[in-house]
Design a protein around this motif. Structure first.
Motif, PDB file in Angstrom:
ATOM      1  N   ASN A  28       0.857  -1.183   0.000  1.00  0.00           N
ATOM      2  CA  ASN A  28       0.000   0.000   0.000  1.00  0.00           C
ATOM      3  C   ASN A  28       0.898   1.240   0.000  1.00  0.00           C
ATOM      4  N   PHE A  29       1.434   1.566  -1.179  1.00  0.00           N
ATOM      5  CA  PHE A  29       2.425   2.634  -1.265  1.00  0.00           C
ATOM      6  C   PHE A  29       1.861   4.001  -0.874  1.00  0.00           C
ATOM      7  N   PHE A  30       0.608   4.260  -1.199  1.00  0.00           N
ATOM      8  CA  PHE A  30       0.021   5.552  -0.834  1.00  0.00           C
ATOM      9  C   PHE A  30      -0.508   5.541   0.599  1.00  0.00           C
ATOM     10  N   LEU A  37      -7.437   5.308   7.520  1.00  0.00           N
ATOM     11  CA  LEU A  37      -7.394   3.941   7.020  1.00  0.00           C
ATOM     12  C   LEU A  37      -6.067   3.283   7.378  1.00  0.00           C
ATOM     13  N   ASP A  38      -6.044   1.964   7.368  1.00  0.00           N
ATOM     14  CA  ASP A  38      -4.848   1.200   7.701  1.00  0.00           C
ATOM     15  C   ASP A  38      -3.722   1.505   6.707  1.00  0.00           C
ATOM     16  N   LYS A  39      -2.584   1.919   7.204  1.00  0.00           N
ATOM     17  CA  LYS A  39      -1.475   2.315   6.349  1.00  0.00           C
ATOM     18  C   LYS A  39      -0.797   1.137   5.648  1.00  0.00           C
ATOM     19  N   GLU A  40      -0.896  -0.037   6.247  1.00  0.00           N
ATOM     20  CA  GLU A  40      -0.145  -1.188   5.750  1.00  0.00           C
ATOM     21  C   GLU A  40      -0.974  -2.147   4.904  1.00  0.00           C
ATOM     22  N   SER A  41      -2.241  -2.256   5.197  1.00  0.00           N
ATOM     23  CA  SER A  41      -3.049  -3.313   4.588  1.00  0.00           C
ATOM     24  C   SER A  41      -3.397  -3.048   3.128  1.00  0.00           C
ATOM     25  N   VAL A  42      -3.464  -4.134   2.371  1.00  0.00           N
ATOM     26  CA  VAL A  42      -4.050  -4.146   1.041  1.00  0.00           C
ATOM     27  C   VAL A  42      -5.390  -4.859   1.185  1.00  0.00           C
ATOM     28  N   ILE A  43      -6.467  -4.246   0.701  1.00  0.00           N
ATOM     29  CA  ILE A  43      -7.804  -4.801   0.859  1.00  0.00           C
ATOM     30  C   ILE A  43      -8.178  -5.629  -0.367  1.00  0.00           C
ATOM     31  N   LEU A  44      -8.598  -6.869  -0.121  1.00  0.00           N
ATOM     32  CA  LEU A  44      -8.888  -7.821  -1.192  1.00  0.00           C
ATOM     33  C   LEU A  44     -10.351  -8.252  -1.118  1.00  0.00           C
ATOM     34  N   PRO A  97      -6.374 -14.765  -3.571  1.00  0.00           N
ATOM     35  CA  PRO A  97      -7.694 -14.557  -4.182  1.00  0.00           C
ATOM     36  C   PRO A  97      -7.634 -14.199  -5.666  1.00  0.00           C
ATOM     37  N   LEU A  98      -8.803 -14.254  -6.293  1.00  0.00           N
ATOM     38  CA  LEU A  98      -8.913 -13.908  -7.711  1.00  0.00           C
ATOM     39  C   LEU A  98      -8.378 -12.507  -7.983  1.00  0.00           C
ATOM     40  N   ILE A  99      -8.679 -11.544  -7.105  1.00  0.00           N
ATOM     41  CA  ILE A  99      -8.248 -10.171  -7.333  1.00  0.00           C
ATOM     42  C   ILE A  99      -6.730 -10.087  -7.449  1.00  0.00           C
ATOM     43  N   CYS A 100      -6.015 -10.972  -6.753  1.00  0.00           N
ATOM     44  CA  CYS A 100      -4.553 -11.012  -6.830  1.00  0.00           C
ATOM     45  C   CYS A 100      -4.098 -11.707  -8.110  1.00  0.00           C
ATOM     46  N   VAL A 109     -17.685  -5.726 -17.180  1.00  0.00           N
ATOM     47  CA  VAL A 109     -18.580  -6.638 -17.892  1.00  0.00           C
ATOM     48  C   VAL A 109     -19.937  -5.999 -18.138  1.00  0.00           C
ATOM     49  N   ASP A 110     -20.670  -6.563 -19.110  1.00  0.00           N
ATOM     50  CA  ASP A 110     -22.059  -6.150 -19.298  1.00  0.00           C
ATOM     51  C   ASP A 110     -22.959  -7.045 -18.445  1.00  0.00           C
ATOM     52  N   THR A 111     -24.249  -6.834 -18.486  1.00  0.00           N
ATOM     53  CA  THR A 111     -25.158  -7.581 -17.608  1.00  0.00           C
ATOM     54  C   THR A 111     -25.291  -9.044 -18.007  1.00  0.00           C
ATOM     55  N   ASN A 112     -24.715  -9.428 -19.148  1.00  0.00           N
ATOM     56  CA  ASN A 112     -24.696 -10.827 -19.568  1.00  0.00           C
ATOM     57  C   ASN A 112     -23.414 -11.531 -19.141  1.00  0.00           C
ATOM     58  N   GLY A 113     -22.521 -10.792 -18.457  1.00  0.00           N
ATOM     59  CA  GLY A 113     -21.266 -11.380 -18.003  1.00  0.00           C
ATOM     60  C   GLY A 113     -20.173 -11.383 -19.048  1.00  0.00           C
ATOM     61  N   LYS A 114     -20.370 -10.662 -20.141  1.00  0.00           N
ATOM     62  CA  LYS A 114     -19.347 -10.586 -21.189  1.00  0.00           C
ATOM     63  C   LYS A 114     -18.342  -9.496 -20.849  1.00  0.00           C
ATOM     64  N   ILE A 115     -17.050  -9.829 -20.956  1.00  0.00           N
ATOM     65  CA  ILE A 115     -16.001  -8.843 -20.693  1.00  0.00           C
ATOM     66  C   ILE A 115     -15.960  -7.846 -21.850  1.00  0.00           C
ATOM     67  N   ILE A 116     -16.145  -6.572 -21.531  1.00  0.00           N
ATOM     68  CA  ILE A 116     -16.164  -5.531 -22.557  1.00  0.00           C
ATOM     69  C   ILE A 116     -14.985  -4.564 -22.423  1.00  0.00           C
ATOM     70  N   ASP A 117     -14.303  -4.616 -21.311  1.00  0.00           N
ATOM     71  CA  ASP A 117     -13.159  -3.733 -21.080  1.00  0.00           C
ATOM     72  C   ASP A 117     -12.541  -4.127 -19.741  1.00  0.00           C
ATOM     73  N   PHE A 118     -11.618  -3.304 -19.243  1.00  0.00           N
ATOM     74  CA  PHE A 118     -10.996  -3.585 -17.948  1.00  0.00           C
ATOM     75  C   PHE A 118     -10.859  -2.305 -17.136  1.00  0.00           C
ATOM     76  N   ASN A 119     -10.992  -2.445 -15.820  1.00  0.00           N
ATOM     77  CA  ASN A 119     -10.629  -1.409 -14.865  1.00  0.00           C
ATOM     78  C   ASN A 119      -9.339  -1.827 -14.182  1.00  0.00           C
ATOM     79  N   PHE A 120      -8.692  -0.882 -13.515  1.00  0.00           N
ATOM     80  CA  PHE A 120      -7.572  -1.259 -12.671  1.00  0.00           C
ATOM     81  C   PHE A 120      -8.107  -1.968 -11.439  1.00  0.00           C
ATOM     82  N   ALA A 121      -7.398  -2.985 -10.988  1.00  0.00           N
ATOM     83  CA  ALA A 121      -7.860  -3.800  -9.875  1.00  0.00           C
ATOM     84  C   ALA A 121      -7.748  -3.082  -8.531  1.00  0.00           C
ATOM     85  N   SER A 122      -6.849  -2.123  -8.434  1.00  0.00           N
ATOM     86  CA  SER A 122      -6.695  -1.354  -7.199  1.00  0.00           C
ATOM     87  C   SER A 122      -7.324   0.022  -7.364  1.00  0.00           C
ATOM     88  N   LEU A 123      -8.074   0.466  -6.356  1.00  0.00           N
ATOM     89  CA  LEU A 123      -8.716   1.778  -6.460  1.00  0.00           C
ATOM     90  C   LEU A 123      -7.702   2.897  -6.617  1.00  0.00           C
TER      91      LEU A 123
END
Length: 228
Positions: A28-30, A37-44, A97-100, A109-123
């Motif tokens: 958690n570099f920032f 918030l917790d300075k050390e933890s990464v939330i998954l 976990p999957l997020i890792c 994804v769209d409402t049918n579960g089709k991948i249409i693009d990507f977001n960054f996994a970390s906020l």
């Protein structure tokens, strides 16, 4: 969703990539600027179905989980947030976990579960101005390959994970609306102020409260049927 299959395989290969970025994904570099918030933890995050598979396999040592739920009609959407301070030394590593497994990206994804693009996994990663200044080497050099591998190797999505991914995407849109600045363009003092605003936004839950959860639930249910 075949969680056993997901935990049994790698969704893409990037051996020793952590050596090129000082283990950015697992730190958690920032967090050094956090005052609440917790300075050390990464939330998954994980949905309850994944959490059951994770627990069945024994989980990861020293990683704590907290249960949350969202009421929808007479049902509950249950999810867990894991708080990890292992900095990449997760034990056993195959239980991450999957997020890792899919970092630095998470499917949009769209409402049918089709991948249409990507977001960054970390906020925190959503605040970079463009890929070339991102701290993750995979983002800078292998984005297309990683996204293609995830799309090809991720098992078919069920209603619950589709709903979760759409909720995350909507939350990201709202967070960007309230925090439009790009963190790599800010001075150190400006970054500290930015992180303070980020903390307040997260603690208030404002970015999530503005989501029409019932409407999203109905859209996903129209394709999958009842999934809660």
């Amino acid at each position: 969703m075949n969680w056993s299959e997901i935990y049994d395989k790698e969704l893409f290969l990037a051996p020793n990539c952590y050596l090129t970025c000082n283990g950015y994904c697992c730190n958690n570099f920032f967090g050094k600027y956090y005052s609440i918030l917790d300075k050390e933890s990464v939330i998954l995050p994980m949905v309850d179905d994944e959490y059951q598979e994770y627990k069945k396999r024994g989980g990861i040592k020293n990683v704590n989980a907290k249960r949350y739920s969202i009421k929808i009609e007479d049902k509950e959407f249950v999810f867990y947030l894991l708080s990890c301070k292992e900095k990449g030394l997760c034990n056993p590593h195959q239980n991450r976990p999957l997020i890792c497994k899919i970092y630095p990206y998470i499917p949009k994804v769209d409402t049918n579960g089709k991948i249409i693009d990507f977001n960054f996994a970390s906020l925190m990663d959503i605040f970079y101005s463009f890929d070339e200044v991102h701290s993750c080497t995979l983002v800078k050099k292998e984005a297309d390959r990683i996204k293609s591998d995830i799309t090809r190797n991720l098992p078919k999505l069920d209603g619950k994970i589709t709903f979760a991914l759409i909720l995350i995407d909507e939350a990201i849109k709202n967070i960007k609306k309230y925090l439009p600045q790009k963190i790599d363009t800010l001075s150190q003092n400006e970054q500290k102020k930015f992180i303070k605003k980020f903390e307040m936004l997260m603690l208030s839950g404002k970015a999530f409260k503005e989501i029409d959860i019932q409407k999203l639930y109905e859209k996903v249910k129209n394709h999958y049927g009842e999934f809660l």
